[in-house]
Motif scaffolding. Structure first.
Motif, PDB file in Angstrom:
ATOM      1  N   ALA A  32       0.822  -1.211   0.000  1.00 12.31           N
ATOM      2  CA  ALA A  32       0.000   0.000   0.000  1.00 12.31           C
ATOM      3  C   ALA A  32       0.854   1.259   0.000  1.00 12.31           C
ATOM      4  O   ALA A  32       1.871   1.343   0.686  1.00 12.31           O
ATOM      5  CB  ALA A  32      -0.927  -0.014   1.201  1.00 12.31           C
ATOM      6  N   THR A  33       0.420   2.240  -0.780  1.00 10.51           N
ATOM      7  CA  THR A  33       1.083   3.548  -0.789  1.00 10.51           C
ATOM      8  C   THR A  33       0.305   4.533   0.072  1.00 10.51           C
ATOM      9  O   THR A  33       0.848   5.531   0.525  1.00 10.51           O
ATOM     10  CB  THR A  33       1.140   4.114  -2.218  1.00 10.51           C
ATOM     11  OG1 THR A  33      -0.207   4.232  -2.728  1.00 10.51           O
ATOM     12  CG2 THR A  33       1.943   3.201  -3.138  1.00 10.51           C
ATOM     13  N   HIS A  34      -1.008   4.255   0.226  1.00  8.67           N
ATOM     14  CA  HIS A  34      -1.890   5.170   0.951  1.00  8.67           C
ATOM     15  C   HIS A  34      -2.823   4.368   1.845  1.00  8.67           C
ATOM     16  O   HIS A  34      -2.963   3.155   1.677  1.00  8.67           O
ATOM     17  CB  HIS A  34      -2.719   6.010  -0.038  1.00  8.67           C
ATOM     18  CG  HIS A  34      -1.910   7.008  -0.785  1.00  8.67           C
ATOM     19  ND1 HIS A  34      -1.011   6.651  -1.769  1.00  8.67           N
ATOM     20  CD2 HIS A  34      -1.855   8.367  -0.680  1.00  8.67           C
ATOM     21  CE1 HIS A  34      -0.430   7.736  -2.246  1.00  8.67           C
ATOM     22  NE2 HIS A  34      -0.937   8.799  -1.601  1.00  8.67           N
ATOM     23  N   MET A  35      -3.477   5.073   2.729  1.00 10.56           N
ATOM     24  CA  MET A  35      -4.437   4.400   3.607  1.00 10.56           C
ATOM     25  C   MET A  35      -5.693   5.257   3.746  1.00 10.56           C
ATOM     26  O   MET A  35      -5.616   6.490   3.727  1.00 10.56           O
ATOM     27  CB  MET A  35      -3.805   4.144   4.976  1.00 10.56           C
ATOM     28  CG  MET A  35      -4.764   3.516   5.988  1.00 10.56           C
ATOM     29  SD  MET A  35      -3.931   3.056   7.526  1.00 10.56           S
ATOM     30  CE  MET A  35      -3.252   1.463   7.070  1.00 10.56           C
ATOM     31  N   PHE A  36      -6.829   4.580   3.864  1.00 11.12           N
ATOM     32  CA  PHE A  36      -8.048   5.275   4.300  1.00 11.12           C
ATOM     33  C   PHE A  36      -8.341   4.765   5.695  1.00 11.12           C
ATOM     34  O   PHE A  36      -8.303   3.568   5.946  1.00 11.12           O
ATOM     35  CB  PHE A  36      -9.219   5.049   3.329  1.00 11.12           C
ATOM     36  CG  PHE A  36      -9.557   3.616   3.037  1.00 11.12           C
ATOM     37  CD1 PHE A  36      -8.727   2.817   2.268  1.00 11.12           C
ATOM     38  CD2 PHE A  36     -10.739   3.060   3.525  1.00 11.12           C
ATOM     39  CE1 PHE A  36      -9.052   1.491   1.997  1.00 11.12           C
ATOM     40  CE2 PHE A  36     -11.073   1.740   3.252  1.00 11.12           C
ATOM     41  CZ  PHE A  36     -10.222   0.954   2.489  1.00 11.12           C
ATOM     42  N   MET A  37      -8.603   5.690   6.589  1.00 13.01           N
ATOM     43  CA  MET A  37      -8.545   5.367   8.013  1.00 13.01           C
ATOM     44  C   MET A  37      -9.733   5.940   8.776  1.00 13.01           C
ATOM     45  O   MET A  37     -10.235   7.008   8.458  1.00 13.01           O
ATOM     46  CB  MET A  37      -7.243   5.963   8.579  1.00 13.01           C
ATOM     47  CG  MET A  37      -7.134   5.887  10.086  1.00 13.01           C
ATOM     48  SD  MET A  37      -5.707   6.823  10.684  1.00 13.01           S
ATOM     49  CE  MET A  37      -4.411   5.581  10.468  1.00 13.01           C
TER      50      MET A  37
END
Lengths: 352, 396
Positions: free
Chosen positions: B164-169
């Motif tokens: 993963a390069t990004h996260m939704f949190m």
């Protein structure tokens, strides 16, 4: 592409549901199971007045020319209302006559079966499957004994399974002897019927098809019964309080009831598909009928047991309505052959 | 009822098939050029309106009117030609639909194209060691500092986490609010010195999930989706567009066919196991469930195609799939006998014998946990499906 019911189909189910609620309420069901009557004539007549006898019959004989799907939807509501009277026999017998090339038999019987003026029942015999039938025919006379014939004392005509898997029509009369049996399902009384060289009309209809119709209608009836037992359980779980709260709020019971729903609701589409496959003449129609019947037989018994268990003491009493559907579930499982029989047939039909 | 797709859709099917014949010829492509070839193919397919149908043209989608049947025809024909569909994963399944429903114009412009191209790979930052089924109890904290959120805490069970390069949190931003109302939905880049991650070795021996630790990790306020404190509702946004499919029914059908094949190939008492009455009975018993699942998915599909609300059976499909998977696993386990004592070689490698069924056996176990455990599914069926009273301890 459409694989859900039309508004009209829903409306027909609602009409039958309403008619059964009015004509066969709980008090009358209890009167029936505590009494000696073969079946409740008033509710039967009300269903026939709605046209259930002629659903699959040609219009020229007073039928509605609908498919097995519509008949199955009706049988489902019948199961939900614990219909008394040989609805499956009435529909299957009519279709057997309609699919035979005997115009006299059609004129003689179909209008009366469509209106309900004549009551028809199934007398298949032996181990239910056409290949096991053993009533013998000599010319136009048939002889033999068949157990588990529903509504036999009230029937005007019997659809009889003959040795060799053929079908014949036998009218009630002096050559037909009826010996009542005790029935575990008191909403569906039954007898042993003995044909003593009884005059018969041999039918050319494909008995395998008629047997499939009966299997699918029985599966639909079981679906309706299972739904009823589930609905009763849900309603009870919302209203019954213990430890200061509705018992349906306890996760243990909630999960048991969720498991019940998981058995009932997905099975609905299995019944629809079997009826649809029959109506369209699909290659897998016979197998679909066998699998649907086996599956629904098991589901109904499983739901019946779970419903009694979820209710507790009240569920184990005679006077609580659940006893009626529990008994219907046990009866239904055996009727037309148990699930293991139809699963083995399905295995054979797959060439396993 | 009618299970055919109708003339218009069959003619559409012909168009899709013609397109694939011309546009998808991977055999003609050298391996190093394959990635670019697939990207080019996806672009062409999007131009024809076959892919990214829910995504507006201005963000690189094909912006097609909702048509569940055409979407199904496309899936079937692409599967038939073994052509790649859309880039998958959490980004397309969860982040993009959320952006489309709740994102600002700037956020949509910033993230959608790069997610579609696969440049941004999204990890899900929902579960925490102390917040599984009770997800709304998340404790990972975000504190506002000027135009940045400063994040501290831990997330777990992030699939594709190593890539993963990004996260939704989901982060707790309002310490004093009731638990569901104190959460904000944040996007963040994982390229930050305060982020550490490590794979979680699973019962299968593989590691497809990660756990993440956040120490003063920052993300711009402009990357927050929806209002502060409204993250719980934002997270419930799902892709409504053409979601209905019969994909899981096909998967289950395939699994059942494999089980039948196993029964034909396994010898028992000098004959194929499928001749054994017990095995025949077990197989048809399972098939009843498999078909009930399949026709119920037709039913859901039909409702979606007609634009009708889904029937209650929709709430049951995940649990049904899980339970059938268990039945298949147990029957397979019986059939493979002693071979179940062998460790299977990894999927895709040579020399895998009947012990490869252990993969399905463990997979079916995973199904009972991922995406809402079996007991949570039973709560949903009981409460939303049957209207049984909620347990007050579980909150709103």
């Amino acid at each position: 592409m459409r694989f859900h019911l039309s508004e009209e189909q829903g409306a027909i189910q609602d009409a039958i549901r309403g008619t059964l609620a009015d004509s066969l309420p709980s008090e009358k069901l209890h009167k029936l199971i505590d009494g000696e009557a073969e079946f409740d004539r008033e509710s039967w007549d009300a269903l026939m007045a709605l046209g259930l006898g002629g659903l699959m019959l040609p219009e020229q004989y007073g039928g509605s020319d609908l498919g097995l799907l519509d008949a199955a939807l009706s049988a489902e509501v019948g199961g939900e209302g614990a219909v008394s009277g040989p609805l499956i026999g009435q529909i299957a017998t009519g279709l057997a006559i309609a699919e035979s090339d005997d115009d006299d038999a059609k004129s003689a019987w179909l209008p009366k079966l469509a209106t309900g003026d004549a009551v028809a029942t199934l007398a298949f015999g032996r181990d239910w499957l056409p290949e096991s039938w053993d009533v013998s025919a000599v010319g136009n006379r048939v002889s033999g004994s068949v157990r588990f014939v529903q509504a036999a004392t009230m029937a005007d005509v019997y659809l009889v399974g003959l040795a060799g898997g053929k079908l014949a029509l036998v009218e009630a009369g002096e050559h037909v002897e009826v010996q009542p049996l005790e029935s575990f399902d008191r909403t569906r009384r039954q007898s042993t019927v003995i044909f003593n060289s009884a005059p018969a009309t041999l039918l050319s209809a494909d008995s395998g098809r008629i047997f499939d119709v009966a299997l699918i209608l029985a599966a639909a009836d079981a679906l309706g019964g299972a739904q009823k037992a589930l609905d009763m359980t849900v309603a009870y779980a919302k209203e019954r309080e213990q430890f200061g709260q509705p018992i349906g709020q306890f996760q243990a019971l909630k999960h048991q009831i969720a498991q019940m729903a998981l058995e009932v609701e997905p099975a609905r589409a299995l019944v629809w598909y079997a009826a649809y496959a029959f109506d369209k003449g699909l290659d897998d129609a016979r197998r679909a009928a066998a699998i649907a019947n086996a599956h629904l037989s098991d589901r109904f018994v499983s739901i019946g047991r779970a419903a009694v268990a979820a209710h507790g003491g009240i569920g184990y009493t005679w006077e609580y309505d659940l006893s009626i559907w529990f008994r219907r579930s046990i009866y239904s499982r055996a009727y037309l052959g148990g699930p293991a029989v139809h699963r083995e047939r399905a295995a054979q039909l797959a060439n396993w | 009822m009618d299970l055919s797709y109708g003339e218009e859709n069959e003619s559409y099917r012909k168009d899709v098939r013609e397109f694939l014949k011309v546009a998808w010829n991977p055999a003609s492509v050298e391996k190093p050029a394959m990635k670019a070839y697939i990207a080019g193919f996806r672009e062409k397919a999007t131009g024809k309106g076959y892919l990214y149908r829910a995504i507006p043209r201005e963000f690189g989608g094909s912006q097609q009117p909702v048509d569940v049947l055409k979407a199904q025809v496309i899936r079937e024909e692409f599967a038939r030609a073994r052509a790649p569909m859309e880039v998958g994963g959490n980004g397309m399944n969860m982040v993009v639909p959320t952006l489309l429903e709740r994102g600002t114009q700037e956020q949509k412009e910033q993230f959608i194209r790069k997610t579609m191209s696969g440049e941004y790979i999204w990890g899900q930052g929902y579960s925490e060691p102390g917040s599984g089924s009770d997800l709304a109890s998340v404790r990972t904290k975000a504190v506002l500092d000027g135009d940045k959120w400063v994040i501290n805490g831990q997330k777990i069970w992030t699939s594709q986490g190593m890539d993963a390069t990004h996260m939704f949190m989901l982060a707790r931003t309002e310490a004093d609010a009731p638990k569901h109302a104190g959460i904000t939905y944040l996007l963040l880049s994982l390229d930050h010195p305060g982020v550490t991650r490590q794979p979680i070795k699973q019962i299968t021996g593989g590691a497809t999930f990660c756990e993440f630790f956040f120490e003063d990790v920052t993300t711009p306020v402009a990357w927050q989706i929806g209002d502060r404190g409204d993250g719980w509702n934002v997270s419930k946004t799902t892709l409504k567009h053409e979601r209905a499919s019969i994909g899981s029914a096909d998967m289950l059908g395939h699994q059942f066919a494999q089980l039948v094949k196993l029964a034909k190939e396994t010898q028992r008492n000098g004959q194929p196991a499928i001749k054994d009455p017990l095995v025949r009975d077990a197989l048809v018993r399972i098939e009843g469930w498999v078909l009930a699942h399949r026709y119920s998915s037709y039913r859901l599909f039909s409702h979606a195609a007609a634009g009708d609300p889904p029937p209650s059976v929709g709430l049951m499909m995940k649990l049904l799939l899980t339970e059938i998977g268990h039945d298949i696993a147990l029957t397979a386990e019986d059939m493979i006998g002693d071979e179940a004592m062998l460790e299977p070689a990894p999927p895709g490698t040579r020399g895998r014998g009947p012990e490869k069924w252990l993969d399905q056996i463990m997979g079916s176990l995973g199904n009972s946990i991922a995406g809402g455990t079996t007991n949570i599914q039973r709560n949903i069926i009981g409460e939303r499906g049957l209207g049984l009273p909620r347990d007050p301890a579980m909150g709103a």
